[in-house]
Structure formats: C-alpha cells, structure tokens
Enzyme design. Structure first.
Site, PDB file in Angstrom:
ATOM      1  N   GLY A   1       0.833  -1.195   0.000  1.00 16.36           N
ATOM      2  CA  GLY A   1       0.000   0.000   0.000  1.00 16.36           C
ATOM      3  C   GLY A   1       0.864   1.239   0.000  1.00 16.36           C
ATOM      4  O   GLY A   1       2.059   1.155   0.313  1.00 16.36           O
TER       5      GLY A   1
ATOM      6  N   CYS B   1       5.358  -6.164   1.437  1.00 18.10           N
ATOM      7  CA  CYS B   1       5.743  -4.751   1.410  1.00 18.10           C
ATOM      8  C   CYS B   1       5.117  -3.998   2.594  1.00 18.10           C
ATOM      9  O   CYS B   1       5.506  -4.226   3.732  1.00 18.10           O
ATOM     10  CB  CYS B   1       5.367  -4.133   0.060  1.00 18.10           C
ATOM     11  SG  CYS B   1       6.237  -2.586  -0.235  1.00 18.10           S
ATOM     12  N   TYR B   2       4.144  -3.154   2.357  1.00 21.70           N
ATOM     13  CA  TYR B   2       3.493  -2.487   3.491  1.00 21.70           C
ATOM     14  C   TYR B   2       2.980  -3.519   4.495  1.00 21.70           C
ATOM     15  O   TYR B   2       3.044  -3.299   5.709  1.00 21.70           O
ATOM     16  CB  TYR B   2       2.337  -1.609   2.994  1.00 21.70           C
ATOM     17  CG  TYR B   2       1.610  -0.879   4.108  1.00 21.70           C
ATOM     18  CD1 TYR B   2       2.079   0.326   4.593  1.00 21.70           C
ATOM     19  CD2 TYR B   2       0.456  -1.420   4.676  1.00 21.70           C
ATOM     20  CE1 TYR B   2       1.428   0.981   5.626  1.00 21.70           C
ATOM     21  CE2 TYR B   2      -0.205  -0.781   5.699  1.00 21.70           C
ATOM     22  CZ  TYR B   2       0.283   0.431   6.178  1.00 21.70           C
ATOM     23  OH  TYR B   2      -0.364   1.064   7.195  1.00 21.70           O
TER      24      TYR B   2
ATOM     25  N   HIS C   1       7.947  -7.583  -3.979  1.00 19.44           N
ATOM     26  CA  HIS C   1       6.620  -7.947  -4.503  1.00 19.44           C
ATOM     27  C   HIS C   1       6.678  -9.288  -5.243  1.00 19.44           C
ATOM     28  O   HIS C   1       7.092  -9.338  -6.396  1.00 19.44           O
ATOM     29  CB  HIS C   1       6.117  -6.856  -5.449  1.00 19.44           C
ATOM     30  CG  HIS C   1       5.700  -5.620  -4.729  1.00 19.44           C
ATOM     31  ND1 HIS C   1       4.445  -5.466  -4.173  1.00 19.44           N
ATOM     32  CD2 HIS C   1       6.374  -4.478  -4.433  1.00 19.44           C
ATOM     33  CE1 HIS C   1       4.369  -4.298  -3.573  1.00 19.44           C
ATOM     34  NE2 HIS C   1       5.524  -3.667  -3.718  1.00 19.44           N
TER      35      HIS C   1
ATOM     36  N   GLU D   1       4.292 -10.908  -6.401  1.00 16.23           N
ATOM     37  CA  GLU D   1       3.189 -11.036  -7.362  1.00 16.23           C
ATOM     38  C   GLU D   1       3.530 -10.493  -8.752  1.00 16.23           C
ATOM     39  O   GLU D   1       2.851 -10.813  -9.719  1.00 16.23           O
ATOM     40  CB  GLU D   1       1.932 -10.331  -6.815  1.00 16.23           C
ATOM     41  CG  GLU D   1       2.005  -8.808  -6.699  1.00 16.23           C
ATOM     42  CD  GLU D   1       2.639  -8.305  -5.409  1.00 16.23           C
ATOM     43  OE1 GLU D   1       3.367  -9.092  -4.747  1.00 16.23           O
ATOM     44  OE2 GLU D   1       2.440  -7.137  -5.053  1.00 16.23           O
TER      45      GLU D   1
ATOM     46  N   SER E   1     -24.523  -9.451 -25.959  1.00 10.40           N
ATOM     47  CA  SER E   1     -23.996  -8.278 -26.655  1.00 10.40           C
ATOM     48  C   SER E   1     -22.984  -8.686 -27.722  1.00 10.40           C
ATOM     49  O   SER E   1     -22.557  -7.861 -28.505  1.00 10.40           O
ATOM     50  CB  SER E   1     -23.306  -7.366 -25.637  1.00 10.40           C
ATOM     51  OG  SER E   1     -22.137  -8.005 -25.158  1.00 10.40           O
ATOM     52  N   GLY E   2     -22.597  -9.957 -27.714  1.00  9.61           N
ATOM     53  CA  GLY E   2     -21.493 -10.355 -28.585  1.00  9.61           C
ATOM     54  C   GLY E   2     -20.163 -10.260 -27.871  1.00  9.61           C
ATOM     55  O   GLY E   2     -19.143 -10.689 -28.383  1.00  9.61           O
ATOM     56  N   GLY E   3     -20.176  -9.689 -26.678  1.00 13.51           N
ATOM     57  CA  GLY E   3     -18.936  -9.556 -25.902  1.00 13.51           C
ATOM     58  C   GLY E   3     -18.607 -10.834 -25.141  1.00 13.51           C
ATOM     59  O   GLY E   3     -19.412 -11.758 -25.083  1.00 13.51           O
ATOM     60  N   VAL E   4     -17.412 -10.848 -24.553  1.00 12.62           N
ATOM     61  CA  VAL E   4     -16.930 -12.044 -23.860  1.00 12.62           C
ATOM     62  C   VAL E   4     -17.830 -12.405 -22.680  1.00 12.62           C
ATOM     63  O   VAL E   4     -18.258 -13.556 -22.529  1.00 12.62           O
ATOM     64  CB  VAL E   4     -15.495 -11.807 -23.315  1.00 12.62           C
ATOM     65  CG1 VAL E   4     -14.960 -13.065 -22.660  1.00 12.62           C
ATOM     66  CG2 VAL E   4     -14.576 -11.328 -24.411  1.00 12.62           C
ATOM     67  N   ASP E   5     -18.126 -11.415 -21.838  1.00 14.60           N
ATOM     68  CA  ASP E   5     -18.790 -11.723 -20.574  1.00 14.60           C
ATOM     69  C   ASP E   5     -20.189 -12.285 -20.777  1.00 14.60           C
ATOM     70  O   ASP E   5     -20.539 -13.317 -20.212  1.00 14.60           O
ATOM     71  CB  ASP E   5     -18.858 -10.471 -19.683  1.00 14.60           C
ATOM     72  CG  ASP E   5     -17.486  -9.851 -19.484  1.00 14.60           C
ATOM     73  OD1 ASP E   5     -16.487 -10.551 -19.739  1.00 14.60           O
ATOM     74  OD2 ASP E   5     -17.412  -8.674 -19.095  1.00 14.60           O
ATOM     75  N   SER E   6     -21.002 -11.610 -21.591  1.00 14.33           N
ATOM     76  CA  SER E   6     -22.370 -12.104 -21.769  1.00 14.33           C
ATOM     77  C   SER E   6     -22.362 -13.445 -22.494  1.00 14.33           C
ATOM     78  O   SER E   6     -23.185 -14.315 -22.210  1.00 14.33           O
ATOM     79  CB  SER E   6     -23.249 -11.071 -22.480  1.00 14.33           C
ATOM     80  OG  SER E   6     -22.815 -10.849 -23.806  1.00 14.33           O
ATOM     81  N   SER E   7     -21.419 -13.648 -23.404  1.00 12.95           N
ATOM     82  CA  SER E   7     -21.355 -14.921 -24.118  1.00 12.95           C
ATOM     83  C   SER E   7     -21.039 -16.071 -23.160  1.00 12.95           C
ATOM     84  O   SER E   7     -21.648 -17.136 -23.229  1.00 12.95           O
ATOM     85  CB  SER E   7     -20.286 -14.872 -25.207  1.00 12.95           C
ATOM     86  OG  SER E   7     -20.554 -13.822 -26.112  1.00 12.95           O
TER      87      SER E   7
ATOM     88  N   LYS F   1     -11.236 -11.293 -15.536  1.00 14.11           N
ATOM     89  CA  LYS F   1     -11.475 -11.388 -16.978  1.00 14.11           C
ATOM     90  C   LYS F   1     -10.723 -12.551 -17.640  1.00 14.11           C
ATOM     91  O   LYS F   1     -11.296 -13.285 -18.444  1.00 14.11           O
ATOM     92  CB  LYS F   1     -11.051 -10.081 -17.643  1.00 14.11           C
ATOM     93  CG  LYS F   1     -11.458  -9.969 -19.094  1.00 14.11           C
ATOM     94  CD  LYS F   1     -12.778  -9.264 -19.191  1.00 14.11           C
ATOM     95  CE  LYS F   1     -13.282  -9.107 -20.600  1.00 14.11           C
ATOM     96  NZ  LYS F   1     -14.553  -8.366 -20.603  1.00 14.11           N
TER      97      LYS F   1
END
Ligand code: XMP
Length: 519
Positions: A62, A89-90, A176, A178, A230-236, A375
């Site tokens: 942070g 870290c923090y 870090h 990550e 919508s044709g997008g990734v998420d709704s598909s 995502k």
C-alpha cells in the site's frame, strides 16, 4: 447433489487490501496457483474474517507509511486466528510494527530490481537461489525485527527482505512476489500456499464450471432466466454457462442497434445458434435506433438514447417470454471489488454498464455466475465451455457501438462508411496474430471534408482516424507503435476501398489525458 469436485471455497485465502496497485495481481497469481481467494478492504472486521474461515491471509502492499498518524491497520487479532499470514511490502512493515519491531524511512527509496541473499533456509524460499532477482518498491523499511522473528533473506538495501516468526505462522516479504519482475515470486507464493498453509489447490476453471452449474440449477430450478447478449466475452460466457445448467430455459436476446461493426450481428448470431445452441431471439432494431439518434450530436445523449431504447426493447422481449424471474448478468469480480457496497460511499460506479438499469426496473432477481472471476479466468472458462475463440478472444466493444465512433450526428451513410473502414482495421490488426497484444483497434469517422486527388479528379471527402491502443485494464492506455508498413496498408486500403473517405490519420494520444474512445 454431491459433486465429485471438492468445493474450492473450503480453501479460501483472504487478501486484505491496503491500497496497492498490485493487490488484484496477488489475487490472480494465487488463483493461477489453484487456490481460491477474495480481496477485502484492510479494515474488514474480525468476526466477518472468522466466519469466512480463511486458510491463510495475505496483507497487500500500500502507499501509506506505517508511521503516519492515520496509517491503515488491520485488527491485530488476525495474527492469533491460527492461520498463516503473509505480509507483502506495506504488509510486512505493518506486521513488523504490530509485533513491536521498528520501521523507518529508508535513506534511499528502493525501487526496481534487487538481489535476494538467503540468510536462513526455509521451505518458504524453496526453489529460490542466492542472488535471485526480486522487485522492490518501497521507501519505508524494517530497521529492527520484533522479538520472535528471524530474517530469512536480505536484499542489497534491506536487511529484512524476507522474514518469519519462530513458529512459522507469520511471514513477510519486502519485495513484490506477485509481479513478473520477481521471477521466483510465483514459486514463493506457491510455497506459502502449499507448504505453509498446506492447501491442496482445489480451484480451477473446470471446478468453477462444475460448482457454478450446480449453483445455477439450485437457484433457478425450473424457472426461466433471460439474458441480453452483446457479442462480448462476458455475456457470451454467462450464457454458455447457464445454458449448460438449465438448457433452453435460458432465453437469450440479441438486439441489433444498427451501430454494430460490419457483419457483426450475423457472425455473432451464427456462433450463438450453431455452436452454442442457445435459445436466441434476434431483434433487428437498427432502424428504430437510427431514428432515435437523428439529429443528436452530444455523446452522452447518444449513450442515453441507445441505453433507454435498448432497455425498452429488452423489456418487451422479456414480457413475450411470459413470467421470467431471473435476469442473468456478466458481472465480474473487479466490478464487485469496485462497487459502492463493497468500498463504501466514497467510490463511484462506472456510468457505462450496458444493462445497468435493468434489474431494478424489471423486478427480476439477478443471476451473476461470473461474480467470482477475473477477466482472464472468464476467457479460460469460456474456452472450457466451448465458446468459440471468435467470441472469447475479442477486443472490448462499447455498448453504444459505432455511435460513439462517429463524431457528431449518426446517419445511415456514416455508419456504412465507418463499418467499411473499420472492417479493414479489423482485418489488418485485430485478426492479425502479430497484434494479439493489442487492447483495442478501430476506426473513427470524422465527418470533416478535406481535399484529395484521385486519378485526375479532385475529391472532397471524410477523414478516418485509426485508433490502436495497448492497455491492461482500459484505465490507462498507450497508443500502439505499429510498424509503418501496417499503417501504410491500413491507410491505402481504406482510401482505395471505402467510398467517401480520402484521408486517414493515426491517433497518437495516450490515456490519460485522452480517452480510448473519441466520444
Ligand atoms: P474510454 O473511452 O473511457 O474507454 O477510455 C474505456 C473503455 O471503455 C469502453 N467504453 C464503453 N463501453 N459503453 C461501454 O460498454 C460505453 O458507453 C463506453 N464508452 C467507452 C471503451 O471501448 C474502452 O474499452
């Protein structure tokens, strides 16, 4: 009902967020290692933490200094829950101070690559060699270790780059693990998860699909669920997942708003019907949308008009299905983390969620099966479910479509010109494997006439701007340094093949201070 998959929620890792830009990255790494985790604000109360039965806790980095008056701190009792804690870290500075150590501003801010020198062998650092590179970014450092702690490694500038308590339940790293600039970082996180927390790693896209399917079946029962595609990734991916669970009780609606990309409706519908076998209603409302947009120049008004009309049409379709109790939405984990209910009243919601107004108006219960996923995980799950690459690997495309890529008024003629020009950008860039790393690439129609010459003829036609950006999350973006031959091909093809365009320009602005879309 019992699944042969063990529930990955049993192995929850809790990540307390102290505001680092890398917090989500920690979560993604932990999940890549097969362990389910969730992020919460640093001050999550102890009872809630207890009730979640985490198997380990990670304190993020942070921007604050632990010695500041209002430095963010978590309940000290988390160290007595009997589960391993890792401070990053923090997070390390916080635990050092909590146990009575001393943290001071370092004379020199340590930023970038550093070498790790091992002081004491420990399973936490299994696989790490003396001199391995780690990534540092801090100005405070631990000066004195608290009693009961030992140093495992130092770095060029910190005596305490990795530490643990003598019982081996509390660990801390100044670097870090990550970030990918710490090559052994993932191994270190893995050691923490598997050797210190003793987890098995139950989380995978397959186990997610199994559990999510069962959960949707339980939730929806024999009721119908409606989903706007919508044709997008998420709704598909949402649709593919729910369809797997309840079959044709999932009713999908795809609305053509007249401002889609060239051939988009046809291609997307073919994928939905022929590959995913969705129960799909196609509504071609292009004319209605163009009519509603007539004479409108203001970008925000365009968005509102398109949003409202979409909701009206979708409501009609929902009603046509009889009583529908559930509305499916492609909400993802970052939306959950950034939502108001999560962070408190100070945060603002994004204004452009496509179907944001729907659930309240329609009095339907939301089904959001992707709420737990990032995502990239949604993409993996989509592939697992057989969603074609065409849909899974897609660039983001705004709900208001080409309407916000035609500057000023949207007319049928302008939509046609932009669709043609944009399709060339897609062929040359989006569909070219050499540019897989590109975040978005598209054309913008600037309806300003300039003079050109074609053959012996003077032309007086529109300008197309080409916008190609690289980005991680659309919050910031950099214009792509495309090779000149690519730019040359795109420009030549657009001017030669698209009637109504005689000039192409390349947008070399980054975000901020510009935005990705022009409107
Ligand atoms: P900007 O232009 O704000 O865009 O840099 C950031 C990301 O959001 C997308 N975008 C939208 N998506 N409805 C959407 O669904 C919208 O009204 C909208 N406006 C921008 C944009 O494509 C980029 O990925």
């Amino acid at each position: 009902m019992a699944s042969h998959h063990r529930d990955y929620h049993e192995e929850l890792i809790l990540i307390l967020d102290f505001g680092s830009q890398y917090t989500q990255l920690i979560a993604r790494k932990v999940r890549e290692l097969g362990v389910y985790c969730e992020i919460y604000p640093y001050n999550l109360d102890l009872d809630t933490i207890r009730s979640m039965k985490p198997r380990g806790i990670i304190l993020s980095g942070g921007p604050a200094s632990i010695n500041e008056k209002n430095a963010p701190i978590c309940d000290r009792a988390i160290f007595e829950l009997g589960v391993p804690v890792l401070g990053v870290c923090y997070g390390l500075q916080l635990l050092a101070k909590s146990f009575g150590g001393k943290v001071e501003k370092a004379p020199k801010r340590e930023f970038g690559k550093a070498h790790l020198y091992i002081e004491k062998a420990d399973r936490f650092l299994d696989g790490v060699k003396d001199g391995d590179i780690v990534w540092m970014s801090h100005s405070d450092k631990v000066l004195n270790l608290p009693a009961g702690f030992v140093a495992l490694a130092r770095s060029d500038n910190s005596s305490y780059a990795a530490v643990r308590n003598t019982q081996g339940t509390v660990y801390g790293v100044q670097f870090h693990p990550e970030v990918h600039h710490t090559p052994k970082g993932k191994r270190i996180l893995k050691n923490f998860l598997y050797k210190i927390c003793r987890l098995k790693g139950l989380f995978s896209p397959q186990s997610f699909v199994e559990l999510a399917t069962e959960k949707i079946r339980r939730e929806a029962g024999d009721e119908k669920v409606i989903c706007a595609l919508s044709g997008g990734v998420d709704s598909s991916v949402v649709a593919a997942l729910i369809h797997r669970a309840i079959g044709d009780n999932l009713r999908c609606v795809f609305v053509n708003n007249g401002v889609l990309r060239k051939n988009e409706a046809e291609e997307v519908i073919a994928a939905y019907r022929d590959i995913l076998h969705l129960n799909l209603k196609y509504v071609d409302a292009g004319e209605a949308f163009l009519k509603a947009l007539k004479g409108v120049k203001d970008p925000e008004r365009k968005r509102k008009i398109i949003g409202r009309l979409f909701i009206r049409i979708f409501e009609e379709e929902a009603r046509a299905n009889g009583s529908v109790r559930y509305l499916a939405q492609g909400t993802l984990y970052p939306d959950v983390i950034e939502s108001v209910s999560f962070k408190g009243p100070s945060a603002t919601i994004k204004s452009h969620h496509n179907v944001g107004g729907l659930p309240k108006r329609m009095k339907m219960t939301l089904i959001e099966p992707l709420r737990e996923l990032f995502k990239d995980e949604v993409r993996v799950v989509g592939r697992e479910l057989g969603v074609p690459e065409y849909l899974v690997g897609r660039q983001p495309f705004p709900g208001p479509g080409l309407a916000v890529r035609i500057i000023g008024e949207v007319t049928e003629e302008r939509v046609r010109i932009l669709q043609e020009a944009d399709s060339i950008v897609r062929q040359e860039i989006e569909h070219n494997p050499a540019f897989k790393h590109i975040w978005q690439s598209f054309g913008i129609l600037i309806p300003v006439k300039t003079v050109g010459v074609m053959g012996d003829e003077r032309t007086y036609a529109n300008v197309i701007a080409v916008r190609v950006v690289e980005s991680e999350d659309a919050m910031t973006a950099d214009w792509a340094r495309l090779p000149y031959p690519t730019l040359d091909t795109v420009a030549r093809r657009i001017i030669n093949e698209v009637a109504g365009v005689n000039r192409v320009v390349y947008d070399i602005s980054s975000k901020p201070p510009s935005t990705i879309e022009w409107e």
